[in-house]
Design an enzyme around this catalytic site. Structure first.
Site, PDB file in Angstrom:
ATOM      1  N   ARG A 181      47.775  28.605  36.323  1.00 30.50           N
ATOM      2  CA  ARG A 181      48.255  29.859  36.938  1.00 30.50           C
ATOM      3  C   ARG A 181      49.688  29.715  37.439  1.00 30.50           C
ATOM      4  NH1 ARG A 181      43.831  32.996  38.761  1.00 30.50           N
ATOM      5  NH2 ARG A 181      42.116  32.761  37.302  1.00 30.50           N
ATOM      6  N   ARG A 209      48.997  41.230  37.832  1.00 31.95           N
ATOM      7  CA  ARG A 209      49.603  40.153  38.625  1.00 31.95           C
ATOM      8  C   ARG A 209      50.779  39.568  37.842  1.00 31.95           C
ATOM      9  NH1 ARG A 209      45.352  35.721  40.101  1.00 31.95           N
ATOM     10  NH2 ARG A 209      44.592  37.272  41.571  1.00 31.95           N
ATOM     11  N   CYS A 253      35.085  37.770  50.981  1.00 34.47           N
ATOM     12  CA  CYS A 253      33.968  37.036  50.381  1.00 34.47           C
ATOM     13  C   CYS A 253      34.297  35.552  50.430  1.00 34.47           C
ATOM     14  CB  CYS A 253      33.723  37.532  48.943  1.00 34.47           C
ATOM     15  SG  CYS A 253      34.738  36.715  47.694  1.00 34.47           S
ATOM     16  N   CYS A 256      39.108  44.940  45.273  1.00 31.43           N
ATOM     17  CA  CYS A 256      38.451  43.740  44.751  1.00 31.43           C
ATOM     18  C   CYS A 256      36.961  43.985  44.515  1.00 31.43           C
ATOM     19  CB  CYS A 256      38.618  42.567  45.716  1.00 31.43           C
ATOM     20  SG  CYS A 256      37.856  41.072  45.053  1.00 31.43           S
TER      21      CYS A 256
HETATM   22 FE1  SRM Z   1      41.737  34.816  44.306  1.00 30.93          FE
HETATM   23  C1  SRM Z   1      39.229  35.992  42.358  1.00 30.93           C
HETATM   24  C2  SRM Z   1      42.926  37.904  44.752  1.00 30.93           C
HETATM   25  C3  SRM Z   1      44.551  33.498  45.574  1.00 30.93           C
HETATM   26  C4  SRM Z   1      40.103  31.858  44.766  1.00 30.93           C
HETATM   27  N1  SRM Z   1      41.201  36.625  43.587  1.00 30.93           N
HETATM   28  C5  SRM Z   1      40.164  36.906  42.760  1.00 30.93           C
HETATM   29  C6  SRM Z   1      40.214  38.357  42.300  1.00 30.93           C
HETATM   30  C7  SRM Z   1      41.000  38.422  41.032  1.00 30.93           C
HETATM   31  C8  SRM Z   1      38.837  39.064  42.184  1.00 30.93           C
HETATM   32  C9  SRM Z   1      38.140  39.061  40.853  1.00 30.93           C
HETATM   33  O1  SRM Z   1      38.000  37.985  40.222  1.00 30.93           O
HETATM   34  O2  SRM Z   1      37.674  40.125  40.453  1.00 30.93           O
HETATM   35  C10 SRM Z   1      40.987  38.976  43.502  1.00 30.93           C
HETATM   36  C11 SRM Z   1      41.749  40.264  43.225  1.00 30.93           C
HETATM   37  C12 SRM Z   1      41.687  41.156  44.432  1.00 30.93           C
HETATM   38  C13 SRM Z   1      42.586  42.310  44.365  1.00 30.93           C
HETATM   39  O3  SRM Z   1      42.085  43.460  44.447  1.00 30.93           O
HETATM   40  O4  SRM Z   1      43.791  42.144  44.264  1.00 30.93           O
HETATM   41  C14 SRM Z   1      41.783  37.788  43.969  1.00 30.93           C
HETATM   42  N2  SRM Z   1      43.464  35.574  44.901  1.00 30.93           N
HETATM   43  C15 SRM Z   1      43.745  36.880  45.122  1.00 30.93           C
HETATM   44  C16 SRM Z   1      45.066  37.067  45.840  1.00 30.93           C
HETATM   45  C17 SRM Z   1      45.801  38.334  45.445  1.00 30.93           C
HETATM   46  C18 SRM Z   1      44.793  37.030  47.353  1.00 30.93           C
HETATM   47  C19 SRM Z   1      45.933  37.336  48.268  1.00 30.93           C
HETATM   48  O5  SRM Z   1      45.630  37.685  49.398  1.00 30.93           O
HETATM   49  O6  SRM Z   1      47.083  37.192  47.912  1.00 30.93           O
HETATM   50  C20 SRM Z   1      45.746  35.745  45.449  1.00 30.93           C
HETATM   51  C21 SRM Z   1      46.491  35.825  44.144  1.00 30.93           C
HETATM   52  C22 SRM Z   1      47.218  34.541  43.864  1.00 30.93           C
HETATM   53  C23 SRM Z   1      48.128  34.581  42.666  1.00 30.93           C
HETATM   54  O7  SRM Z   1      49.192  35.184  42.753  1.00 30.93           O
HETATM   55  O8  SRM Z   1      47.797  33.945  41.651  1.00 30.93           O
HETATM   56  C24 SRM Z   1      44.529  34.838  45.279  1.00 30.93           C
HETATM   57  N3  SRM Z   1      42.269  32.981  44.963  1.00 30.93           N
HETATM   58  C25 SRM Z   1      43.446  32.679  45.566  1.00 30.93           C
HETATM   59  C26 SRM Z   1      43.352  31.418  46.223  1.00 30.93           C
HETATM   60  C27 SRM Z   1      44.447  30.762  47.088  1.00 30.93           C
HETATM   61  C28 SRM Z   1      45.362  29.900  46.292  1.00 30.93           C
HETATM   62  O9  SRM Z   1      45.213  29.734  45.086  1.00 30.93           O
HETATM   63  O10 SRM Z   1      46.266  29.349  46.908  1.00 30.93           O
HETATM   64  C29 SRM Z   1      42.067  30.945  46.002  1.00 30.93           C
HETATM   65  C30 SRM Z   1      41.450  29.651  46.579  1.00 30.93           C
HETATM   66  C31 SRM Z   1      41.966  28.427  45.920  1.00 30.93           C
HETATM   67  C32 SRM Z   1      41.158  28.101  44.706  1.00 30.93           C
HETATM   68  O11 SRM Z   1      41.431  28.632  43.655  1.00 30.93           O
HETATM   69  O12 SRM Z   1      40.206  27.313  44.840  1.00 30.93           O
HETATM   70  C33 SRM Z   1      41.402  31.940  45.205  1.00 30.93           C
HETATM   71  N4  SRM Z   1      39.991  34.040  43.623  1.00 30.93           N
HETATM   72  C34 SRM Z   1      39.482  32.827  43.986  1.00 30.93           C
HETATM   73  C35 SRM Z   1      38.162  32.695  43.422  1.00 30.93           C
HETATM   74  C36 SRM Z   1      37.229  31.473  43.563  1.00 30.93           C
HETATM   75  C37 SRM Z   1      37.525  30.444  42.532  1.00 30.93           C
HETATM   76  C38 SRM Z   1      36.541  29.316  42.537  1.00 30.93           C
HETATM   77  O13 SRM Z   1      36.916  28.193  42.241  1.00 30.93           O
HETATM   78  O14 SRM Z   1      35.360  29.544  42.798  1.00 30.93           O
HETATM   79  C39 SRM Z   1      37.902  33.903  42.732  1.00 30.93           C
HETATM   80  C40 SRM Z   1      36.630  34.269  41.965  1.00 30.93           C
HETATM   81  C41 SRM Z   1      36.600  33.742  40.577  1.00 30.93           C
HETATM   82  O15 SRM Z   1      37.538  33.123  40.082  1.00 30.93           O
HETATM   83  O16 SRM Z   1      35.569  33.930  39.947  1.00 30.93           O
HETATM   84  C42 SRM Z   1      39.074  34.721  42.888  1.00 30.93           C
HETATM   85 FE1  SF4 Z   2      38.215  39.444  46.566  1.00 32.73          FE
HETATM   86 FE2  SF4 Z   2      36.847  37.527  47.717  1.00 32.73          FE
HETATM   87 FE3  SF4 Z   2      39.291  37.022  46.812  1.00 32.73          FE
HETATM   88 FE4  SF4 Z   2      38.983  38.531  48.931  1.00 32.73          FE
HETATM   89  S1  SF4 Z   2      38.399  36.365  48.766  1.00 32.73           S
HETATM   90  S2  SF4 Z   2      40.275  39.002  47.166  1.00 32.73           S
HETATM   91  S3  SF4 Z   2      37.094  39.612  48.505  1.00 32.73           S
HETATM   92  S4  SF4 Z   2      37.548  37.546  45.573  1.00 32.73           S
END
Ligand code: SRM
Ligand code: SF4
Length: 585
Positions: free
Chosen positions: A145, A76, A480, A441
């Site tokens: 981030r 990323r 998820c 993912c």
């Molecule tokens: Fe996310 C984890 C993808 C925005 C909440 N996120 C992940 C991971 C890295 C899975 C992992 O931990 O193994 C995913 C990678 C999937 C893949 O194959 O690419 C992933 N997150 C993404 C992206 C690529 C989704 C997208 O459709 O674009 C976004 C990348 C953003 C970036 O450039 O930094 C992305 N993730 C978000 C957002 C939205 C936002 O920030 O605006 C959220 C919800 C907001 C928040 O953080 O509360 C989000 N991602 C999570 C979480 C849950 C965090 C929590 O507080 O519980 C995880 C899981 C974790 O961290 O353990 C996670």
């Molecule tokens: Fe993976 Fe869940 Fe984030 Fe989708 S919402 S990219 S399944 S961690």
């Protein structure tokens, strides 16, 4: 490769990641040694955790699991405000072709992800990103981030001042570890016995960094294109004409939750005060260090700042921020949000130039038959080097800084690759987002990016049958409950529970200020139309003039559904009570 020996001596009260960070605050692990060994195809479990701070996730191709495990890396970029030069775009395009799966994935936080990179490609890819003057440091991990910033140049010249402030915050909150440079640029393992390395402690984050990730955003009302309330730290610009007066401070937003765990929940941030632009760095450090000092280090599911703010209260938070800054925050200024969406097509910016917003389906830039979006964008970057590439938090690309004289040539170039500039997507598709989920993912429970376009077509068919075609509804899906495509702000959200099964959430709004609620706990893919048909029909027949679907659901459908669920739960014998799905979580 073995696990960290420190784990055997784990202090029971803190999570495993805390011990890893404590034992190696340089975050270097054995990453360089693994990269140097051509016989290895993956990193150890400990190094997987360190790698996140360097902007990379170890994954495996889930489509291939039945036949064996193929390790792949996701990388990323750290792209503040999602702004890239044309030459950086060309670099990223090359890297996706050379080392990745030939796609660029625009993320919901204005970044780009590479998928499908094998371990041998990791170092050259990261090194070349750095050569292009971007980075991957802290794109992931328990640190601040990628900071998101409203990208659209159409509304106010104050955007430049807001962007400049975001860069100051980005720099001030960047971790200082020497291991990033040594691993990715020099290609060497840090010598942990050297005194400067041995005694390294990050000046801001301390030895164990944050308890969890931390996200910051700058937004300019009335357009909430950042979903600012879902961030740990939000700066809501207060602008008069083209002048930036300061920011309302929003704290404690976040969306991640786990199915069946009511201790985890999405939360919108509280707006607690106003600051002047000269305070942004000090205030950012105050909020970040409150997370550092008060976040839960024993349970990573309860470790985000939102739980501190929820449990201690917004008034406490304001007091604690003021304790850490030199000039207290003043009262919240008036602000209003009306929309979260991007403006598609050609538009004029505030300087009289043009910009073009291109729809990217589910954020995935690729070449497919009849629609070679990746090649088209690359050619724009090559032929029009003055064009700035801006990523939107709605997973789209904005081409900015375009003189009128280039308009026809750019439209023509795009058209020759099947990329339209007008009517780029149906109204539902244009307002949709999906997270990647399968096959990359590791946390995905159901399909998302590969599934939502088909689901949108089904909803369009249903809307057509009901006479609702042409109505915008914000639809988002995730594989998820973690919330990566911000589903809990959508009017309709599908949250993966198991293969082919989704939780159905209804009731977000157009301005991104309200959370939705669970309407059905588990719906089979094939039953989705049956669940939505009656709700859509009621909206058609009973809504107030101009009332959006999410607003109608919040006013009428959800209160009824929640009351019905409560009545059903009350009627059940006590032993069954836990089987009742929650009305909201
Ligand atoms: Fe996310 C984890 C993808 C925005 C909440 N996120 C992940 C991971 C890295 C899975 C992992 O931990 O193994 C995913 C990678 C999937 C893949 O194959 O690419 C992933 N997150 C993404 C992206 C690529 C989704 C997208 O459709 O674009 C976004 C990348 C953003 C970036 O450039 O930094 C992305 N993730 C978000 C957002 C939205 C936002 O920030 O605006 C959220 C919800 C907001 C928040 O953080 O509360 C989000 N991602 C999570 C979480 C849950 C965090 C929590 O507080 O519980 C995880 C899981 C974790 O961290 O353990 C996670
Ligand atoms: Fe993976 Fe869940 Fe984030 Fe989708 S919402 S990219 S399944 S961690």
């Amino acid at each position: 490769m073995s696990e960290s020996p420190a784990l055997t001596a784990a202090v029971p009260t803190v999570s495993k990641n805390e011990i890893l960070k404590q034992n190696d605050p340089t975050l270097s692990g054995a990453i360089a040694a693994t990269l140097a060994d051509p016989t290895l195809d993956h990193f150890s479990a400990d190094d997987e955790q360190f790698l996140k701070f360097h902007g990379s996730y170890q994954q495996d191709d889930r489509d291939l699991r039945k036949t064996g495990k193929k390790y792949i890396m996701m990388i990323r970029g750290r792209i503040p405000g999602g702004v890239m030069t044309s030459s950086q775009w060309i670099t990223f395009d090359d890297l996706a072709t050379q080392y990745g799966n030939n796609t660029l994935r625009v993320t919901t936080r204005q970044s780009i992800q590479f998928h499908g990179v094998v371990i041998s490609g990791l170092r050259p890819l990261v090194a070349k990103i750095n050569e292009s003057l971007l980075s991957t440091l802290a794109a992931c991990g328990d640190v601040n981030r990628n900071i998101t910033v409203s990208p659209t140049p159409a509304y106010t010249k104050a955007r430049e001042a807001v962007f400049a402030d975001s860069l100051k915050v980005c720099e001030a909150l960047a971790p200082q570890t020497p291991s990033y440079h040594s691993i990715w640029i020099d290609g060497t393992q840090l010598k942990l016995d050297e005194p400067a390395v041995k005694n390294f402690v990050d000046p801001l984050y301390g030895q164990t960094y944050l308890p969890r990730k931390f996200k910051a955003s700058f937004v300019i009302p009335p357009v909430n294109d950042m979903d600012v309330f879902t961030n740990d730290l939000g700066f809501i610009a207060v602008v008069e004409g083209d002048t930036l007066l300061g920011y309302n401070l929003a704290v404690g937003g976040g969306l991640g939750r786990s199915h069946g765990n009511v201790q985890t929940y999405p939360r919108v941030a509280d707006v607690i005060g106003f600051l002047t632009p000269d305070q942004v760095v000090e205030v950012s450090k105050a909020v970040l260090t409150i997370h550092r000092d008060f976040g839960d280090r024993t349970n990573r599911k309860h470790a985000r700042l939102k739980y501190v703010v929820e449990e201690k209260g917004a008034a406490w938070m304001l007091e604690e921020v003021n304790r850490r800054i030199s000039k207290p925050l003043t009262g919240v200024r008036r602000y209003e949000f009306t929309t979260t969406g991007d403006v598609y097509g050609w538009n004029r910016d505030v300087y009289g130039k043009l910009f073009l917003t291109l729809f990217v389906e589910m954020g995935r830039i690729k070449d497919v038959a009849g629609h070679a979006q990746k090649t088209a964008l690359r050619q724009v970057a090559e032929k029009f080097p003055h064009v700035e590439f801006r990523l939107s938090a709605n997973q789209n690309v904005i081409l900015a800084n375009i003189p009128e004289s280039d308009r026809a040539a750019i439209s023509q170039l795009l058209a020759s690759h099947g990329v339209k500039v007008d009517n780029q997507a149906s109204i539902l598709l244009a307002a949709s987002m999906a997270c990647p989920s399968m096959p990359t993912c590791g946390l995905g429970l159901a399909e998302s990016e590969r599934w939502l376009p088909g689901m949108i077509s089904r909803l369009e068919k249903l809307g057509g049958e009901l006479g609702l075609g042409g109505e915008e509804i914000i639809v988002r899906s995730t594989g998820c409950p973690n919330g990566c495509a911000r589903p809990y702000m959508a009017e309709i959200a599908f949250v993966g529970k198991a293969p082919g099964r989704y939780q159905l959430w209804l009731g977000g709004n157009a301005s991104g200020t309200r959370l939705n609620k669970v309407y059905r706990d588990t719906v089979k893919d094939a039953d989705i139309e049956n669940e939505l048909r009656p709700v859509l029909l009621r909206w058609k027949n009973e809504r107030a003039t101009g009332e959006r679907f999410g607003d109608f659901c919040t006013r009428v459908v959800l209160p009824e559904a929640i009351a019905a669920q409560a009545a059903a739960a009350a009627a059940k014998p006590a032993s069954d009570a836990t089987a009742t799905p929650p009305a909201s979580n």
